[in-house]
Design an enzyme around this catalytic site. Sequence first.
Site, PDB file in Angstrom:
ATOM      1  N   VAL A 160     -69.045  26.215  31.055  1.00  0.00           N
ATOM      2  CA  VAL A 160     -69.980  25.895  29.972  1.00  0.00           C
ATOM      3  C   VAL A 160     -71.340  26.548  30.212  1.00  0.00           C
ATOM      4  O   VAL A 160     -72.105  26.779  29.267  1.00  0.00           O
ATOM      5  CB  VAL A 160     -70.127  24.357  29.856  1.00  0.00           C
ATOM      6  CG1 VAL A 160     -70.858  23.798  31.067  1.00  0.00           C
ATOM      7  CG2 VAL A 160     -70.821  23.945  28.568  1.00  0.00           C
ATOM      8  N   LYS A 161     -71.645  26.882  31.450  1.00  0.00           N
ATOM      9  CA  LYS A 161     -72.961  27.409  31.795  1.00  0.00           C
ATOM     10  C   LYS A 161     -73.213  28.805  31.234  1.00  0.00           C
ATOM     11  O   LYS A 161     -74.367  29.256  31.183  1.00  0.00           O
ATOM     12  CB  LYS A 161     -73.134  27.431  33.317  1.00  0.00           C
ATOM     13  CG  LYS A 161     -73.064  26.059  33.987  1.00  0.00           C
ATOM     14  CD  LYS A 161     -74.235  25.187  33.621  1.00  0.00           C
ATOM     15  CE  LYS A 161     -74.281  23.923  34.471  1.00  0.00           C
ATOM     16  NZ  LYS A 161     -75.458  23.093  34.201  1.00  0.00           N
ATOM     17  N   ASP A 162     -72.167  29.507  30.808  1.00  0.00           N
ATOM     18  CA  ASP A 162     -72.368  30.823  30.190  1.00  0.00           C
ATOM     19  C   ASP A 162     -73.302  30.714  28.994  1.00  0.00           C
ATOM     20  O   ASP A 162     -74.128  31.591  28.740  1.00  0.00           O
ATOM     21  CB  ASP A 162     -71.035  31.402  29.709  1.00  0.00           C
ATOM     22  CG  ASP A 162     -70.124  31.829  30.842  1.00  0.00           C
ATOM     23  OD1 ASP A 162     -70.529  31.726  32.013  1.00  0.00           O
ATOM     24  OD2 ASP A 162     -68.994  32.268  30.555  1.00  0.00           O
TER      25      ASP A 162
END
Length: 453
Positions: free
Chosen positions: A43-45
């Site tokens: 999700v950090k993308d």
Amino acid sequence: MKYAKNILETIGNTPMVKLNKLTEDIDALVLAKVETFNPGNSVKDRMAVKMIEDAEADGRLKPGGTIIEGTSGNTGMGLALGAIVKGYKLICVISDKQSKEKMDILRAVGARVVVCPTDVEPTDPRSYYSVSKRLAEETPNSWYVNQYDNLSNTAAHYEQTGPEIWEQTEGKITHFVVGVGTGGTISGVAKYLKEHNPNVKIWGVDTYGSVFKKYHETGIFDENEIYSYVTEGIGEDILPKNVDFSLIDGFTKVTDKDAAVYTRKLALEEGIFVGNSAGAAIKGVLQLKEHFKPEDVVVVLFHDSGSRYVGKMFNDDWMRERGYLDDEITKAEDLIKDHSDKPLVTVRTEELVSHAIDRLRKYKISQIPVVDVDGFVGSLDETDLFRSYVEDKDIADKPVREVMGKPFPVVKGATSIDEVSKLFSKDNQAVLVDLGEGKYHIITKHDIISSIK
């Protein structure tokens, strides 16, 4: 022709997947937002690229610059993709509790990785918060990301993740459950969802050793809540600006063991190979099941990929060392099965006490049986040896028989753990197990305590 101009254009639009076996006791539809489908597998993308673009727009990040960030690994991966495509250098500062896979992956995509100790205060100059800031001050033309307080983190999820969840559930979502670390995901998604339906409940999943739950409930930042924990990616010993507690309806805490066990359950029972925080998240959903009704739609977000935890949660030895595998331990022989192949360390009656001390030190043990030609005739315990040394400094040159205590009790391998436990006392610190054919092994209090689930 349909194609992405670069890898960054493939971020987002991750699938929503119905959970079945693990949630069969929940009277609601439970859907997982599986963020491992992003190109950096987390999700950090989303927020990594948003933070880079916002820093470019206002001049904090200049051409040819160096991006510096303290990360548990996933934000670093997202930043690495952005750095590669946009032509920046990257330094990732990471704590030593993070998996080796995360560190190797960051190096594989060109990041310089600096490893810092976990068990220090955030203000300690060795902490990965402090080291990140120092490197940013020392490195020319650099930009310190600070994902904890950088509100572009929350904005990314308000602009992307929240709308996707709303659209994929056709606005029918009633509960959103997610692990909380920097706070960007829960706050951004919560802001969007509550703007569209104020009745949507937002639940954060916290870990033991983190301050979020108590702070949300009492407004007290309790430093006694802070201690080392194993779970990766969620929980904090600080209050990041990205955590908007006013948008969160409640927290539930999940143990390290449950997080690890349910990470494996997701792979084995749902076929979803995701990371450690996903195990915590689904266990959090199960802990909250009394809040759900049959008509509810519960969305839980899974942050990253299981590939980053192959050497940890998906490794039997790692799990067993921490007591996370529920092996059936009921008999004496079960306690020592993982090291029963190792020979029993002993000392003979006529050897010098110094020999026994050397053996205790070499094998890192605290008790040692004493033998003669007839078998077990005594025992030595490091506490008794220390007491004897205080009384007589020449004890090291005396024979063991002059200072040894009573021999340890001997039990059969099939003796129950309850019976073995009763043999321990202030005067007896170990028990010997007769494994047959002249083979013996030792059980200590540590072995008993380690068997407690």
